[in-house]
Each structure stands twice: as structure tokens, then as C-alpha cells.
Design an enzyme around this catalytic site. Sequence first.
Site, PDB file in Angstrom:
ATOM      1  N   TRP A   1      -2.121  -2.681  -3.371  1.00 50.23           N
ATOM      2  CA  TRP A   1      -2.017  -3.164  -1.993  1.00 50.23           C
ATOM      3  C   TRP A   1      -2.771  -2.271  -1.020  1.00 50.23           C
ATOM      4  O   TRP A   1      -3.212  -2.747   0.034  1.00 50.23           O
ATOM      5  CB  TRP A   1      -0.579  -3.450  -1.593  1.00 50.23           C
TER       6      TRP A   1
ATOM      7  N   ASP B   1       8.430   3.245  -1.842  1.00 51.45           N
ATOM      8  CA  ASP B   1       9.121   4.194  -2.711  1.00 51.45           C
ATOM      9  C   ASP B   1       9.161   5.569  -2.037  1.00 51.45           C
ATOM     10  O   ASP B   1       8.156   6.241  -1.978  1.00 51.45           O
ATOM     11  CB  ASP B   1       8.451   4.278  -4.093  1.00 51.45           C
TER      12      ASP B   1
ATOM     13  N   GLU C   1      -1.871   9.759   5.138  1.00 50.74           N
ATOM     14  CA  GLU C   1      -1.244   8.607   4.474  1.00 50.74           C
ATOM     15  C   GLU C   1      -0.221   7.918   5.372  1.00 50.74           C
ATOM     16  O   GLU C   1      -0.075   6.696   5.350  1.00 50.74           O
ATOM     17  CB  GLU C   1      -0.566   9.108   3.193  1.00 50.74           C
TER      18      GLU C   1
END
Length: 586
Positions: free
Chosen positions: A188, A337, A539
Site C-alpha cells: 500500500w 501495526d 515515515e
Amino acid sequence: MYKSTFFVIFTLFMSFTALNMIKAETCTSIEKTHVIPTTSLVIFLEKVQEAALQSYGRKGFDPKLYVDMPLKHNLSITVEAFNKLPRSVNGSIPAHDLDVFLGKYLNGADEDLVYVEPVDYVAEPEGFLPKVKNSEVRAWALEVHSLWKNLSRKVSDKVLEKPEMYTLLPLKNPVIIPGSRFREVYYWDSYWVIRGLLASKMYETAKGIVTNLVSLIDQFGYVLNGARAYYSNRRQPPVLAAMIVEIYNRTGDLDLVRRSLPALLKEYHFWNSGIHKVTIQDAQGSNHSLSRYYAMWNKPRPESSTIDRETASKLPNICEKRQLYRELASAAESGWDFSSRWMRNESDLTTTSTSSILPVDLNAFLLKMEHDIAFLANVIGESSTVARFTEASQNRQKAMNRILWNTEMGQWLDYWLGNSNTSEDIYKWEDLHQNKKSFASNFVPLWTELLNSDNITAQKVVQSFKSSGLLQPAGIAVTFSNTGQQWDFPNGWPPLQHIIIEGLSRSGLEEARALAEDIAVRWIRTNYVAYKKTGAMHEKYDVTKCGAYGGGGEYVPQTGFGWANGVVLALLEEFGWPEDLKIDCY
């Protein structure tokens, strides 16, 4: 008296033993199904990972490093040498001996991919970000654009020649990696990488990434979480069709559509059959089908094996541990996660229950996939496929509105299922099983353009978002729970920012478009300031303060960073940046 007491204790002991045997048997019967085995190489490298933790200690330890290491010799020779290493009483290998072994038998984790300059990269593409009028922002955007060169890789010829020596999968086209510890392409992530590449006019690189992902469907039946052997039993949110639509809209490449459509149909079938498909009856007695995450794995995730084993050590038996391993892998499959969103008790990771949830975002992604497949089928004249997927999208939209929509909150909500693991059950909808907490994922359906013809509901959703509190000074928080997990407060993630911004922008409401632009400004600004402070794109970001990057979770903050770069470039392309608008934090 003593005999009777002994008899009672003995009877209780036997009953308890029998109960545990039944549990174990039940666990085994369930767990033997829905598991895709990993490779012998992965299993061996997990042992190396565990040995490294024992030998080197926790400081600076990254378990993923060891399962990414290629072999220098064949596996049997390497295993034999590993088994002969000296071990102390507690089983640990002296650090020096492990050092020597690693140097002699394994290569570095980054040696299976080699740098390659993208064929379509130019320092300043013609027509690059025409709406960006501020020279300072434009100079930064060109720096972000230049990061595609840094993140461009191709699979080494050695991997193509001897794939059994590597956990990296032998993809034929160059890739854009996320960066830092993420040395391979991810599913993704690639959607937002591609959105950035399109803003950078790098159409051939974007097409090559899609072709790689299509090849994974041809081989496995779905796109893997990432291009490693240890990811073969889980996936990530299905956004490949959306990538192809975006590329087609820029390039008009009909051949890409024709080549990709059969793979998209195969991927769609995977997500809408078997254990992933759940039938649920609404309050009016009508049955609907929705989908869930369900990893085909019941052991520790190989790239985090030592971490998962430690987490599971709190549980009393192998059955519960296997179930937890599956739930952790399923949470990784979701992309979130980890997060309190998946936990029955948000302070306890062992209560993660991802497969017991019908997630809003997964079903929104599948609804978008249905729209996108219908669109792609139409451009190549496959009318029967258009009709099939138009009907499928209508059915899913109805299911989402009956099962996930909450009128009072003005949001779609995750729905918790019972404990059954069988795909044959029909669940009955109950209001109390909707998770009434506000998550950023509750607003992902905006991205599907679900509300374009329904201004009343669209206004309700926009107001719900504005009053939810998720919008913070530097972007949208994923949740309100500050658990220390990375998909929880105070983190904001690039894909969720872009999904909600684009959904609001396309809703047709002026108020929503203005809100979208406001969020975009906040997000671009925090990325810029963090870049100027650290020299890197990150990120994730801490949305409570401008210019702060995020943290939490099982690894240190990562830089690079593929989807962060892509989202910034896509937002600058859509909204621009006026000459007189300040870019620094206020």
C-alpha cells in the site's frame, strides 16, 4: 476422608487435563487450516535472529536485519556450520563466534538490491507543480522530488540467478523502497509513492512498480505485504486498481489496463471469498457480505519473531499463542501495526483481535476497487465486467450503510464479530458491536466518493469530522489513545492524511474543500519544518506540534520516506502554495 479428597482433586485434575486436550485439539483443527507455510530459508534466518538477540543484547537490535540477509553458500552447508557453533549453558553463542559466522556465511541485508537511477528522472520536470508559487516551497519540493533517486533500486542479478539464496523476491522492474530498514517494495506504500511519481512526471517508473505488483498476483493470487518470502502469508490494503486508474488518467495507457485487469479480478476474488468474506444479517433481516483482514499465519512474524515471542510469553498455552500470532500478522496486514483499534483492552497488545473486526477502511478500499475495476473494464470495452462490478459496488455500499454506518455519530464504524473462526456462520447485527470510538479510518469512505450524490449525508460526515477532535495542529491523528503503539495518538500518517484530504476535496461541498485545503497546509508545513530540522522526510509525524516526527511501536523512527514524499508532492500538485503564505510554523 483423605480418599474422598484425593478423588475430588484427581477428578478436577483429569477434567482440567481433558478440557485442555479438547482446547488443544480444537486449536489444532482450526489452526491447521488457513496457514501458508514459509520457506526453509526464512525458518533458518529466524534462528539466526534469535541467536543474535541472545549474543548481542537488545541495544540497537533490529530483528528484521537478520531475515533480510542473503546466503553466501547453500542452505544445508550454512545450517550445518550454524549448528556447530559453540554455545554456553543457556544456549547463547559467543558474540565473536557469531560475528565470524555471519561474515563467512551471510551477506549484508542491503546487498540483494542495487542502486539504479530511474530512467525518467530529471532534476526539474517540465510542468512540475505549477500551482506552487512560493520559491522557498518550490526549492524544497524539488529536493523531495530528488529523493526518488535515493530510493530507487533494482533486484540484483544474483537474486534472479539463485532466488533460493534470498528472502527478497525476484521482481523484474526497478522499485522505489520506503527507506531505512524497509529495503524492499511494500504494497500500500506504493500507491502514495506512485501519486508522487506522477506529480514528478515519472510515468515509466510508476508503470514498472505496478507491473511488479501484478506479477505477485500472478504468482501468489494476491499482492503480498512486501516483496519478501516471509510476507507470502499476508497482504496489505488492496489499492492496486487505484494505482492503475491514476496512471491511466495521466498516460492513457490502454495496454497497461488490459494486462492488469485479469490480475485485479483474481485479487478481488481473494478478498471476497473464503475466510475473508463475512456474511452478516442487518436489523431488517437482509444478508450482506463484507470483508475482514485474516493473515494465513499462526506463528511469530519472521521479521519480528523475537518480539512476537516475548509478547506471547504472557499467554498460558500454545493455542492462545497461535491465535495471537495470527492476530498480530492480521494487524500487520491492515497496515495499522499496531493500534488500540484492534485491541479488546487497549493497554494489552495480547488482546489484539484483528480478525474479529469488519474494518471500515478495508471495505472502503474494496468499494473503491469495485468502482475502479468497473472504470478500467469500461475503457477497454468489457461490458459484462462493468455490469458485474457496478452491481458489486452497489451491494457493498448498501452493506456498509446498513452494518457500519452510525447515524448519530455521522461516521462509519468498525464492527466487532463474535469468536467464531468459521466462514460459514451468518452473524446478526447488533448496535452494541459497533465500535463507537472515533478513528481516522472511520472517514476513509469519503475517499470512495460514496457521498458525491448525497449532500445531506456528506455535510453530516464533514461536521462529524470537524467535531471529532481528530484534527490536530499538524494534521489528523489516527486515534485518541496514547498507548505507545505507532498507529495511535499522537501520530499522524501520510496515507490517512491524503485519503481524508482528497475525500473532502472531492465531496462537492465548498466547506469540505476549504477544510481539505486547511489540513493540507498543516501537513505540508509540518513536513517542511521537520525536513529543515532533520534533513529527512519521515515515515510518520506527531500531529500535536508542527515540525515533530512520530515515534512509538517496535522499531525506531524511520526516514526516507516513500509515502511521505509522495503525499507531499501530490498535495502540492493539487493545492499549490501561494507566494505570500508562510511555510514555517507559527
